[in-house]
Design an enzyme around this catalytic site. Structure first.
Site, PDB file in Angstrom:
ATOM      1  N   ILE A  56       0.795  -1.186  -0.122  1.00  0.00           N
ATOM      2  CA  ILE A  56      -0.113  -0.142   0.008  1.00  0.00           C
ATOM      3  C   ILE A  56       0.880   1.417   0.082  1.00  0.00           C
ATOM      4  O   ILE A  56       0.190   2.352  -0.219  1.00  0.00           O
ATOM      5  CB  ILE A  56      -0.964   0.073   1.135  1.00  0.00           C
ATOM      6  CG1 ILE A  56      -0.171  -0.153   2.511  1.00  0.00           C
ATOM      7  CG2 ILE A  56      -2.031  -0.966   1.116  1.00  0.00           C
ATOM      8  CD1 ILE A  56      -1.147  -0.233   3.839  1.00  0.00           C
ATOM      9  N   GLY A  69       8.542   3.788   0.826  1.00  0.00           N
ATOM     10  CA  GLY A  69       9.304   5.010   1.117  1.00  0.00           C
ATOM     11  C   GLY A  69      10.617   4.663   0.958  1.00  0.00           C
ATOM     12  O   GLY A  69      11.024   3.648   0.290  1.00  0.00           O
ATOM     13  N   GLY A 109      11.806   1.227   2.706  1.00  0.00           N
ATOM     14  CA  GLY A 109      11.043   0.047   2.461  1.00  0.00           C
ATOM     15  C   GLY A 109       9.843   0.100   2.222  1.00  0.00           C
ATOM     16  O   GLY A 109       9.280   1.551   1.765  1.00  0.00           O
ATOM     17  N   VAL A 110       9.054  -0.777   1.975  1.00  0.00           N
ATOM     18  CA  VAL A 110       7.535  -0.991   1.676  1.00  0.00           C
ATOM     19  C   VAL A 110       6.722  -1.130   2.679  1.00  0.00           C
ATOM     20  O   VAL A 110       7.116  -1.380   3.981  1.00  0.00           O
ATOM     21  CB  VAL A 110       7.298  -1.764   0.484  1.00  0.00           C
ATOM     22  CG1 VAL A 110       7.950  -1.570  -0.500  1.00  0.00           C
ATOM     23  CG2 VAL A 110       7.650  -3.273   1.100  1.00  0.00           C
ATOM     24  N   ASP A 143       8.808  16.362  11.235  1.00  0.00           N
ATOM     25  CA  ASP A 143       8.653  16.307  10.063  1.00  0.00           C
ATOM     26  C   ASP A 143       7.052  16.104   9.582  1.00  0.00           C
ATOM     27  O   ASP A 143       6.651  15.225   8.986  1.00  0.00           O
ATOM     28  CB  ASP A 143       9.210  14.916   9.549  1.00  0.00           C
ATOM     29  CG  ASP A 143       9.479  14.541   8.055  1.00  0.00           C
ATOM     30  OD1 ASP A 143       9.191  15.585   7.597  1.00  0.00           O
ATOM     31  OD2 ASP A 143       9.623  13.319   7.709  1.00  0.00           O
TER      32      ASP A 143
END
Length: 772
Positions: A460, A463, A466-467, A609
């Site tokens: 879904i 980044g 990783g995923v 962030d």
């Protein structure tokens, strides 16, 4: 000779023609009035006139009986015409309801003002068929064109001096009715509940509608068709109408004074979010309900990674959290022995409080993630299981800030995780169960990720580290505690599993710091892996961090799944349709964001962030703050004062200007406030304010600095429109306080939530009052 013959015969022909014409007209009139068509006052029809010869002009001579019959037929036709007109319009008794019948297609365009009775549609009223097509249209439709006048100015000055109890809903919702235009959204928001209910009941007195206690926009003739027996419903013209049942099904849509695909505003002032769920959830339901076939061509054409991707890696993932209370206390005792030289591990075990978590039973993790659960050194406190709190033997400094998210328990967990990462249990290819080597043989077997959180059904997100995968697990409907941790739908729990791997050039020490920071801070802020028996340390706008698991190649952070995606996707979808978020919608999201950041600051953590990608949503519009990898702990449980930091952190468009100044210390809390202001402007404008807040590197930012220095204002803030001039004025003042280049003059998040703008902002999340 020929002419004399014509003259002698002409009188006879004229009499015959006159007689025939009279009979023809009488028959035509009789037929006309019997059918009920035509107008009784207009005389013969065109067809009857065409039947007579155009060259004959002799007047007709009807008999007396014919005249009486014609008068009687005329009266009958007039009455019939009035009856037909009444049935077409659907008008009930004028004394009861002056409202005219409106077809279903125009129902959403009804105005709730006095103009509704005349059938006029106020162009300033937003209805469901008028999306925010562009900036210019949004100014005309969403906010309404307002022309300044001396009357409105004088009325505003008078209303401003009047007591607030004159408009009880005004102070609660918008706070300013001064210059509101009749027929706009703010007019409806300004009405008191009694006024709205009274006007609605006058429109509809149906017994059924009274029981439903709803506000009707339908005419009385439709709401109670049996009221007037002289005008039955079946005699009405039905070309543009629908059945009453179908009309009632559209009642909720017609009640909304503003409606879009994702947001609605209602007459009583409240609003509702209905955000879309990501397609992968619906695809899962369809695949589970679809009968399985032995062969399909679809497998040959798939271009994306599907359910089977990385299934083996997740199947072998084990949790890094302790499996039971005994093993966790044993590990913490070893860490304390190594750090403080205390060899009485068994004694330390007896004095530690409820610091562990039972992974298999989802035991309460509240105390581990709470700084205020640690009593002072000279105190000893027992919990419900018989364990005692820490004492002087632990040599732990005295806690001076009980609210801090990083206390003794979190520090121990950080040391534990850092040690495992530095020793290379996972990244050097050793077996996953090596982490459990120090546990006693009596410790229960750890569950793998697939056993505990279900199997992966797809990716879904992706980044830099990783995923993010989506896992689901069927549960028993009688287990309500598990439903609070994450998204629950159709007896299935959904979890987001974030893969964490070091970058190729990233030192292991930096990776371990980032990993432990993201996980431990998120775990502590969200209350930890627990069954929610205590909600003292939970917040509705903080994403739940549930578990940290490992495989031989990576770490996996298990988090709450938010099925409506992030704010970035929401803004981009709106931009593709040439629209922006409604100001009331953006205000609600802004208030939720500020409450979540306020909660973090109160516990000694700044996010550092804040960007649209790190703000997730539930379908109901609840905002969740995630990704604490770059968060700054500016105050721990042992520190009385906040610590500043140096160097930029976050994404450039959202970074405050003081972060770019080399070697200058800044307050991370004020940095978060600046980022929140940028987020709000992106929501209402659909684009960044500037790319980077460095003078000389961005022309837009340079223009902002110049306008603020010369004029003390910025045209972008002044040109923003809201639903009312009062709210617009309050919002503009707050934005100027946020975007102060000098951080010493910048408003804090606490003060911003107390501003007139936020106090008058209607939010779909209810927050308890903060203790003074």
């Amino acid at each position: 000779m020929a002419s004399s013959n014509v003259d002698s015969s002409e009188p006879r022909i004229s009499r015959e023609s006159s007689l025939k014409r009279s009979l023809s007209i009488s028959k035509s009139l009789k037929g006309l009035f019997k059918s009920g068509g035509g107008n009784a006052n207009t005389g013969p029809t065109t067809a009857a006139a065409a039947a007579a010869p155009s060259s004959i002009s002799t007047p007709e001579v009807p008999t007396l009986a014919t005249k009486d019959k014609q008068d009687r037929l005329k009266n009958l036709a007039a009455n019939k015409e009035k009856e037909l007109q009444t049935s077409r319009r659907g008008v009930a008794s004028p004394s009861l309801s002056p409202t005219r019948h409106v077809s279903l297609s125009n129902l959403a365009k009804l105005s709730l003002t006095s103009r509704a009775g005349t059938g006029q549609v106020d162009p300033n009223v937003i209805h469901e068929t008028s999306p925010l097509a562009s900036d210019e249209e949004s100014t005309d439709l969403a906010f309404g064109k307002r022309q300044s006048s001396s009357n409105r100015s004088s009325s505003f000055s008078n209303e401003e001096q009047e007591p607030n109890n004159k408009y009880p809903l005004l102070e609660k919702l918008m706070g300013d009715l001064d210059e509101m235009v009749c027929g706009s959204i703010d007019t409806q928001l300004s009405k008191s509940p009694d006024t709205v209910e009274a006007s609605s009941l006058r429109r509809s007195r149906s017994t059924q509608r009274k029981r439903l206690n709803s506000f009707s926009l339908r005419p009385r003739a439709l709401s109670n068709p049996g009221q007037n027996p002289n005008h039955p419903v079946e005699n009405r013209e039905r070309s543009n109408t629908s059945s009453i049942d179908l009309l009632m099904s559209h009642e909720s849509e017609s009640r909304a004074i503003y409606k879009s695909d994702q947001f609605s505003v209602y007459p009583d002032g409240h609003h509702a979010h209905h955000l879309k769920v990501v397609p992968i959830v619906h695809d899962l339901e369809q695949s589970l309900n679809k009968p399985k076939s032995s062969f399909s061509f679809s497998g040959f054409f798939k271009t994306h990674r599907t359910i089977a991707d990385d299934g083996e890696n997740l199947a072998t993932a084990l949790s890094l959290l302790p499996a039971n209370r005994f093993s966790f206390h044993k590990r913490l005792s070893q860490i304390i022995d190594e750090e403080n030289g205390n060899h009485n591990a068994d004694e330390e075990l007896e004095h530690n409080g409820n610091n562990g978590v039972d992974s298999d039973s989802d035991a309460d993790y509240d105390n581990q993630s709470s700084g205020n659960s640690n009593p002072s050194d000279d105190e000893s406190e027992s919990d419900e299981d018989g364990y005692k709190g820490p004492n002087k033997s632990a040599n732990v400094p005295k806690i001076v800030n009980e609210k801090s998210v990083i206390g003794a328990n979190e520090l121990k967990l950080i040391n534990q995780l850092t040690e495992k990462i530095d020793n290379g249990f996972c990244l050097k290819g050793s077996k996953s169960d090596a982490v459990s080597s120090n546990e006693p043989s009596s410790a229960p077997r750890k569950q793998h990720l697939c056993e505990k959180y279900g199997k992966s059904i797809g990716i879904i997100g992706q980044g830099a580290y990783g995923v993010v995968k989506l896992c689901y697990k069927f549960i028993d409907p009688d287990e309500p505690d598990l439903k609070d941790n994450t998204y629950f739908h159709d007896n299935k729990l959904f979890y987001a599993v974030k893969e964490l791997k070091p970058r190729p050039d990233e030192p292991p020490k930096k990776f371990s710091t980032r990993l432990t920071s993201e996980f431990v801070i998120g775990l502590s802020l969200s209350g930890g892996n627990k069954s929610r028996r205590s909600s003292a340390r939970t917040h509705p706008n903080i994403l739940n961090v549930i578990d940290l698991m490992q495989t031989p190649n990576a770490f996996y952070e298990v988090m709450e799944f938010c099925p409506s995606g992030d704010l970035y996707s929401l803004i981009t979808r709106s931009s593709k349709s040439d629209s922006v978020l409604h100001p009331l919608e953006a205000d609600c999201f802004m208030k939720q964001l500020l409450h979540g950041i306020q909660y973090m600051h109160a516990h000694g953590v700044a996010h550092c962030d804040i960007k649209p990608e790190n703000l997730l949503f539930l379908p109901t519009g609840v905002l969740k703050i995630c990704d604490f990898g770059t968060s700054s702990v500016f105050q721990t449980a042992w520190e009385k004062k906040a610590h500043f930091q140096t160097g930029p952190a976050g994404s450039e468009p959202y970074v405050a200007p003081e972060e770019f100044i080399p070697k200058q210390q800044y307050d991370p809390r004020l940095v978060d406030c600046w980022s929140c202001g940028i987020i709000y402007c992106v929501m209402v404008l659909g684009h960044y304010l500037w790319k980077i807040a460095i003078k000389g590197k961005d022309s837009v930012y340079d223009a902002f600095l110049e306008d603020m220095e010369k004029h003390g204002q910025y045209y972008v803030f002044d040109e923003m429109k809201h639903v009312s001039p009062g709210m617009n004025r309050y919002r503009t003042a707050a934005l100027y306080h946020i975007f102060q280049v000098d951080p010493n003059k910048r408003i804090t998040v606490d003060s911003l939530l107390k501003s007139s703008w936020m106090k008058r902002t209607k939010c779909c999340v209810t927050y308890p009052p903060r203790p003074v």
